[in-house]
Design a protein around this motif. Structure first.
Motif, PDB file in Angstrom:
ATOM      1  N   ASP A  32      12.838  75.351 102.267  1.00 14.34           N
ATOM      2  CA  ASP A  32      13.914  75.347 102.731  1.00 14.34           C
ATOM      3  C   ASP A  32      14.907  75.279 103.107  1.00 14.34           C
ATOM      4  O   ASP A  32      16.036  75.553 103.499  1.00 14.34           O
ATOM      5  CB  ASP A  32      13.500  73.683 102.862  1.00 14.34           C
ATOM      6  N   TYR A  71      16.343  77.348 106.304  1.00 14.61           N
ATOM      7  CA  TYR A  71      17.713  76.338 107.277  1.00 14.61           C
ATOM      8  C   TYR A  71      18.395  77.457 107.244  1.00 14.61           C
ATOM      9  O   TYR A  71      19.331  77.343 107.367  1.00 14.61           O
ATOM     10  CB  TYR A  71      18.111  75.200 106.265  1.00 14.61           C
ATOM     11  N   ASN A  83      17.768  79.375 109.863  1.00 18.82           N
ATOM     12  CA  ASN A  83      17.674  78.864 111.310  1.00 18.82           C
ATOM     13  C   ASN A  83      19.404  78.670 111.692  1.00 18.82           C
ATOM     14  O   ASN A  83      19.388  78.609 112.880  1.00 18.82           O
ATOM     15  CB  ASN A  83      17.588  77.398 111.020  1.00 18.82           C
ATOM     16  N   ASP A  84      19.988  78.293 110.886  1.00 18.21           N
ATOM     17  CA  ASP A  84      21.688  78.203 111.161  1.00 18.21           C
ATOM     18  C   ASP A  84      21.806  79.951 111.627  1.00 18.21           C
ATOM     19  O   ASP A  84      22.792  79.550 112.442  1.00 18.21           O
ATOM     20  CB  ASP A  84      22.504  77.810 109.721  1.00 18.21           C
ATOM     21  N   LYS A 122      13.356  78.061 109.685  1.00 13.07           N
ATOM     22  CA  LYS A 122      12.799  76.787 109.619  1.00 13.07           C
ATOM     23  C   LYS A 122      11.860  76.135 110.755  1.00 13.07           C
ATOM     24  O   LYS A 122      10.468  76.344 110.223  1.00 13.07           O
ATOM     25  CB  LYS A 122      13.398  75.866 109.544  1.00 13.07           C
ATOM     26  N   ILE A 153      16.873  73.168 115.699  1.00 17.52           N
ATOM     27  CA  ILE A 153      15.775  71.973 115.395  1.00 17.52           C
ATOM     28  C   ILE A 153      14.969  70.363 115.856  1.00 17.52           C
ATOM     29  O   ILE A 153      15.242  69.773 116.673  1.00 17.52           O
ATOM     30  CB  ILE A 153      16.411  71.097 113.773  1.00 17.52           C
TER      31      ILE A 153
END
Length: 428
Positions: free
Chosen positions: A251, A255, A258-259, A277, A371
């Protein structure tokens, strides 16, 4: 088949059990859960701020004003998500030691801010939001663990100010925490001073250059993702929550990726990553749950003859639409069922490869960093996760068909066994 299962039981089960019960991985997992509602809030407003064709309806100036008005929702949540994760990890780790958990959260946050650069373009007293998001995530996690352990050490050494009886509880706890917090934060201040004399200037630059970039590059690759997906499936097959175990490790990487995509998406730039993610959560897990079992439910309604599978389909169907698949996992069953181990392991790997190359080739946009709540039904989630692109929904539909094809002969064989057993029971 039996020998393979024995080997898996012998080597993987002890490892999985240790990972599942490790206090640091538990704190990491739970820390992300603390941040999740805030992350979802910010993601919802990213979707609303980037609705398709809205710029054409409102006009360029009005659309820019509309986006500016909604911008703080994501800026105050997604852009600084590292802060919430840090507080959550510190809190949850100290909670496991049965100490005053709130101080674990605040000391982790303060320690991280001490280590964080507080200069932006020669202006002092300013913290770049990038340091509080993707770039600072790994340092934040390490800091949260270290600060919580230092605080716990000093408290258990009883290095505290004892207040006399009659002093209000809140006041007494504050003074009790004073020395442990002071000693803990002093350690991080010394670390910051030491790194100011190195070529990296700050420990954040050191962590990002030496640790985070290589790990992120590894986690963004297809081979590492396939390994992660396979482990999720193997752990579930033996009755262990594969997602919780594997996500605890991956994760932070997913993450971060993802960011990075979210920042590029909001800036109108090319998305840097395919694996994120949401790649895993939307196009693999978000298709009925781990193993994309919504396809299995569809197949049950199409080919099921046995009463057991028909009843299971009715029970698991509504939950499966919202990516809850425990009824199917325990009712089919999937756990320790040698008949379905092949499709259970192969289907997610095949879909991972298909999804990766569909996005790498440009046929489908990569996840935009938004998300999407994990209970969002397939097709809708694919549309939202790719920045309101219809291709995301089409890819999910195609993946469901692929999983159906892989599962078909094995589910047919299982259904036949159940049907013949039911017929024998009826004839007796």
């Amino acid at each position: 088949m039996n020998k393979m299962m024995e080997l898996l039981e012998k080597f993987l089960l002890p490892i999985a059990d240790k990972l599942n019960n490790n206090r640091y991985l538990s704190a990491l997992r739970d820390g992300f859960m603390v941040a999740l509602p805030l992350i979802i809030f910010g993601s919802i407003f990213v979707v609303i701020a980037n609705l398709p064709f809205l710029d054409k309806l409102l006009g360029e100036d009005a659309y820019a004003a509309y986006q500016d008005a909604l911008g703080p929702a994501s800026a105050a949540t997604l852009s600084i998500m590292g802060l919430f994760v840090i507080i959550g990890i510190g809190y949850k780790l100290i909670e496991q030691y049965e100490l005053d958990a709130i101080y674990g959260g605040v000391v982790a946050l303060a320690a991280f801010l001490i280590l964080t650069p507080q200069t932006l373009e020669d202006v002092n007293g300013v913290i770049p939001t990038s340091s509080l998001g993707a770039e600072g995530m790994f340092l934040g996690i390490i800091t949260a663990f270290t600060s919580a352990e230092l605080y716990r050490y000093f408290v258990q050494k009883n290095w505290m100010i004892k207040m006399p009886n009659g002093v209000p509880g809140a006041v007494s706890r504050s003074f009790s925490a004073l020395i442990p917090i002071t000693l803990t934060l002093s350690v991080f201040l010394i670390v910051r001073i030491i790194f100011s004399y190195t070529p990296f200037d700050t420990i954040q630059n050191f962590i990002y250059t030496i640790v985070q970039e290589p790990l992120t590059a590894l986690g963004s690759g297809l081979p590492a993702t396939i390994v992660a997906v396979l482990l999720i499936q193997v752990f579930w097959f033996f009755g262990l929550h594969g997602q919780i175990i594997v996500n605890s490790v991956f994760d932070p990487i997913w993450y971060t990726l993802n960011d990075q995509n979210l920042q590029a998406f909001q800036a109108g730039q090319e998305l840097p990553n395919i694996i994120t993610k949401q790649f895993v959560d939307t196009f693999l897990v978000g298709m009925g749950g781990s193993g994309m079992t919504l396809a299995v439910i569809i197949l049950i309604f199409l080919i099921g003859r046995s009463r057991q599978l028909k009843e299971l389909g009715k029970l698991a169907g509504p939950a499966g639409i919202f990516n809850v698949n425990e009824p199917l996992i325990f009712g089919l069953p999937i756990i320790m069922n040698p008949i379905i181990i092949i499709p259970w392991l192969i289907a997610p790997v095949v879909v991972t490869i298909i999804t990766y190359f569909a996005m790498a080739s440009g046929l489908v946009p990569a996840p935009a960093g938004i998300i999407v709540p994990w209970t969002t039904p397939p097709l809708i989630s694919g549309f939202l996760a790719t920045g309101n692109a219809w291709q995301g929904a089409v890819l999910q539909l195609f993946n469901l068909l692929v999983v159906c094809i892989i599962w078909w002969p094995f589910l047919k064989m299982l259904d036949k066994n159940y049907y013949e057993s039911e017929q024998e029971a009826t004839d007796k």
